[in-house]
Design a protein around this motif. Structure first.
Motif, PDB file in Angstrom:
ATOM      1  N   THR A 198       0.930  -1.413  -0.431  1.00 32.13           N
ATOM      2  CA  THR A 198      -0.109  -0.070   0.032  1.00 32.13           C
ATOM      3  C   THR A 198       1.068   1.436  -0.192  1.00 32.13           C
ATOM      4  N   LEU A 201       2.025   1.931  -3.477  1.00 27.51           N
ATOM      5  CA  LEU A 201       0.764   3.238  -4.103  1.00 27.51           C
ATOM      6  C   LEU A 201       1.526   3.876  -3.902  1.00 27.51           C
ATOM      7  N   ILE A 209       9.111   2.348  -6.795  1.00 25.92           N
ATOM      8  CA  ILE A 209       8.650   1.125  -6.997  1.00 25.92           C
ATOM      9  C   ILE A 209       9.578   0.004  -7.963  1.00 25.92           C
ATOM     10  N   CYS A 235      -1.372  -5.357  -3.969  1.00 23.01           N
ATOM     11  CA  CYS A 235      -1.664  -3.984  -3.234  1.00 23.01           C
ATOM     12  C   CYS A 235      -1.027  -2.687  -4.136  1.00 23.01           C
ATOM     13  N   TYR A 236       0.341  -2.981  -5.438  1.00 24.55           N
ATOM     14  CA  TYR A 236       0.069  -1.773  -6.189  1.00 24.55           C
ATOM     15  C   TYR A 236       0.369  -2.497  -7.460  1.00 24.55           C
ATOM     16  N   CYS A 706       1.314   5.677 -12.413  1.00 27.73           N
ATOM     17  CA  CYS A 706       0.161   4.159 -12.373  1.00 27.73           C
ATOM     18  C   CYS A 706      -0.241   4.334 -13.843  1.00 27.73           C
TER      19      CYS A 706
END
Length: 718
Positions: A198, A201, A209, A235-236, A706
């Motif tokens: 989380t 993200l 990342i 979660c990501y 994202c």
């Protein structure tokens, strides 16, 4: 334990474990076996054997690990210190628990207590907690590191996992997210892994990342590590870098394709398909085809369930994954998947995934050729076959028409009768049985009377309403009366009421004006917050109390209020102005409510209404800056999906300013909604300065970390 081994063995141990954890457990174990044959001391042999057991344990080969322990470790025990033997015993307990076998755990605890052996250093944990509470990271970090090293040399797996969890949390707090991945996976705790995912993200940069995903690929080769890694990955998923996505997909697919030989491998397959259902929306055509082959060739997919006593719990996740990516399949793969999926809804169907099979076939029928659609129709709807609620709902997808069927109207009356049976009052001597279409009930004694409350689903209600055009006016009125009666029933659980309101949300095209007014009279007070909870069970507030160990999850009043407002707006959409300003007043009140769920539903309601008041419009613009992500995203959605909406120049500038603010939001939900709104509303802007400004915002969203945000800047708005 390890600190007592020779330097040569300590070096070999490090190399072997790294080799195993990086994906070559056989080579790691082989190198240790070579060292065992040449070792001259018992402690060197014990350290190497424990490392072999750990590698096998981390690869879900606990039967082999236990065999090594019983045949090779046990015979040499008795010659070591009490602390070493207790540490080894605790390691054996880990293996036994993984196999669901009994072990004398409390005997080990008593033995450690009597001998004064402390494998877990509680005074150190206290010092760490105290330093963290005072924000003295310069004290807590080195203390955790020393504990991590101490636990490694001690050779007991349990304390090492705890030390890894402490280090993972510390790294997260310090912003070292990519460094936390290794420790979170070694910790073996779902909550820690999910927290890290989380944070990646919401707070991770492109470089962070990318580094975390690379480390994830390095650390998830063994099956136990992979299982925890999935809790992190899930979660990501949205932020996985494109250049690493295929490697992640292949890692998950490889575990999803494992043949189910025992319980532990089955759990890995299940976990892999669970993660695949979250990855599937990002698959391209090639990856989607590989996934189809993996699924339809898997033994679980092709297993027979003759006898009815076999449940295959992974198939629903397989079908869910395929339904997310089937739109990227070429036509021949669509046909192949449809033919492979059809038996899961016919001769090999099971109740746990039957709905998933029908949903998948509906999608494939829409994507496939007319010939495929006709073939599915003939297979699913043979003549004179009784239709269940799922097939009845899906009938229109395959072109099945019933005409003015009297049997449908009779079925509607049966459904109405079942709705009324959600709450019954019977004599206390009456034996109560579970009704069809329910998933439980409870009784409440009131003297000689017994209150019976069934928790119902709305599958049959939705099925019959899908064919409302073929129902007689009397049947529709019967359904409405039953729904309204149960909405007025104070003892009906809120979860039941929410389902009933949702069922009638899109029936506005079949209501008469009188029926719409009947519904308004019941839903309007609820939309204004006038809601009474059942007295025969605990309230939503009591259920959510952290001191309450019994969580019932029977629905929240704010959810019922929100869906009621939305239902009225949907009816108003089909019958414009039937509620006039009365509905505007309810929505305006909801837009300023303290509860974010009510505000979000009210924004969705404003989107559905044909017209909105000036006050509503102002509230929508202001809500794009709401502190709650669900509210802000609902506000952007209301602006983007409001057909015919024309923004003035000041309103457009406010929207652009809100979108710029959302660029810095940690919420993917908000950035995605803002990107969608700016991309859609761009075509309605004619002023060059405003057009340049919104193009700049859309350009920034197109570079978001994202995938879903970037996709929303590529919408076809022509």
């Amino acid at each position: 334990m390890i600190n007592l081994a020779s330097a040569d063995m300590r070096l070999a141990l490090t190399i072997a474990k790294c080799t195993a954890f990086l994906g070559n457990p056989a080579d790691g174990i082989s190198s240790l076996e070579v060292k065992i044959t040449s070792s001259k001391t018992a402690i060197d042999q014990l350290v190497a054997l424990m490392a072999i057991c750990e590698i096998l344990h981390c690869d879900y080969r606990d039967v082999e690990a236990l065999d090594v322990y019983e045949k090779r470790v046990s015979p040499i025990m008795g010659s070591f210190s009490e602390k070493i033997e207790i540490a080894v015993a605790f390691n054996r307990n880990d293996i036994m628990r993984s196999l669901w076998q009994h072990d004398d755990f409390y005997g080990m605890v008593d033995r450690a207590t009597i001998t004064g052996v402390e494998l877990w250093d509680y005074s150190t944990y206290h010092n760490i907690a105290e330093a963290r509470e005072q924000n003295k990271r310069y004290d807590s970090l080195p203390t955790i590191w020393r504990e991590l090293v101490r636990c490694y040399y001690q050779g007991c797996w349990g304390p090492s996992r705890l030390a890894s969890r402490l280090m993972a949390v510390e790294c997260m707090d310090l912003g070292w997210l990519h460094k936390a991945v290794y420790h979170a996976i070694n910790a073996g705790e779902k909550e820690t892994a999910a927290k890290l995912g989380t944070m990646l993200l919401h707070h991770g940069t492109f470089d962070t990342i990318s580094g975390a995903t690379t480390k994830w690929l390095e650390c998830t080769n063994l099956k136990r590590h992979f299982a925890i890694g999935c809790d992190l990955l899930d979660c990501y998923v949205d932020a996985i870098p494109d250049e690493l996505f295929d490697s992640v997909f292949e890692r998950v697919r490889a575990n999803a394709s494992l043949n189910v030989l025992d319980r532990q491998i089955h759990s890995i397959v299940s976990r892999a398909w669970d993660s695949m259902s979250k990855l599937a929306w990002r698959l391209d055509a090639s990856q989607s085809q590989r996934l189809v082959c993996t699924a339809i060739e898997h033994p679980i997919w092709n297993s027979s369930i003759e006898g009815g006593d076999i449940i295959l719990p992974v198939r629903d996740k397989m079908m869910e994954s395929l339904s997310h990516c089937c739109e990227r399949l070429p036509s021949e793969s669509v046909t192949l998947l449809a033919r492979a999926s059809l038996p899961l809804a016919r001769e090999r169907k099971q109740h746990t995934d039957y709905a998933h099979a029908i949903n998948l076939l509906c999608k494939l029928g829409r994507l496939g050729s007319d010939e495929l659609k006709m073939s599915l129709k003939e297979s699913l709807y043979p003549p004179r076959q009784a239709l269940d609620a799922f097939l009845l709902q899906a009938a229109s997808h395959f072109g099945v028409e019933f005409g003015k069927s009297e049997s449908l109207s009779l079925n509607a009356k049966v459904v109405a009768s079942r709705i009324r049976q959600q709450v019954q009052r019977v004599h206390s001597s009456v034996e109560v049985k579970q009704m069809p279409g329910t998933f439980g009930f409870y009784t409440f004694e009131m003297g000689e009377e017994k209150l019976v409350v069934h928790f119902s689903d709305t599958v049959d209600v939705l099925a019959i309403l899908r064919h409302r055009k073929q129902l007689s006016p009397e049947a529709i009125q019967e359904l409405i009366d039953a729904v309204l009666e149960m909405l007025r029933e104070n003892e009906n659980p809120i979860s039941n009421k929410i389902g009933l309101v949702q069922a009638i949300t899109h029936m506005g095209d079949s209501f008469s004006d009188t029926q719409a007014q009947q519904i308004f009279e019941v839903l309007a007070p609820i939309g204004n917050g006038d809601i009474s909870e059942p007295e025969s069970m605990m309230s939503a507030a009591e259920s959510e109390n952290p001191l309450n160990p019994f969580k019932m999850g029977i629905g929240k009043p704010t959810d019922l209020r929100g869906v009621s407002i939305f239902a009225l707006a949907c009816i108003d959409r089909e019958k414009p102005e039937i509620f006039a300003t009365r509905l505007d007043e309810i929505i305006e009140l909801g837009l300023t409510d303290a509860d974010p769920q009510v505000r979000a539903f009210s924004l969705a309601s404003a989107r559905e209404k044909p017209t909105i008041s000036e006050a509503e419009f102002t509230a929508i613009i202001l809500a794009t800056r709401d502190g709650d992500p669900s509210v802000a995203s609902a506000a952007f959605g209301a602006l983007a999906n409001k057909d015919g909406l024309q923004l003035s120049r000041p309103q457009t500038r406010l929207l652009i300013h809100s979108a710029k603010l959302s660029l810095r939001s940690n919420s993917v939900q908000v950035r995605r909604a803002a990107a969608h709104a700016c991309t859609k509303l761009r075509r309605r802007i004619t002023t060059k300065t405003l057009l340049d400004a919104i193009d700049g915002v859309v350009g920034d969203f197109s570079k978001d970390k994202c995938k879903s945000v970037r996709q929303n800047t590529q919408l076809n708005t022509s």
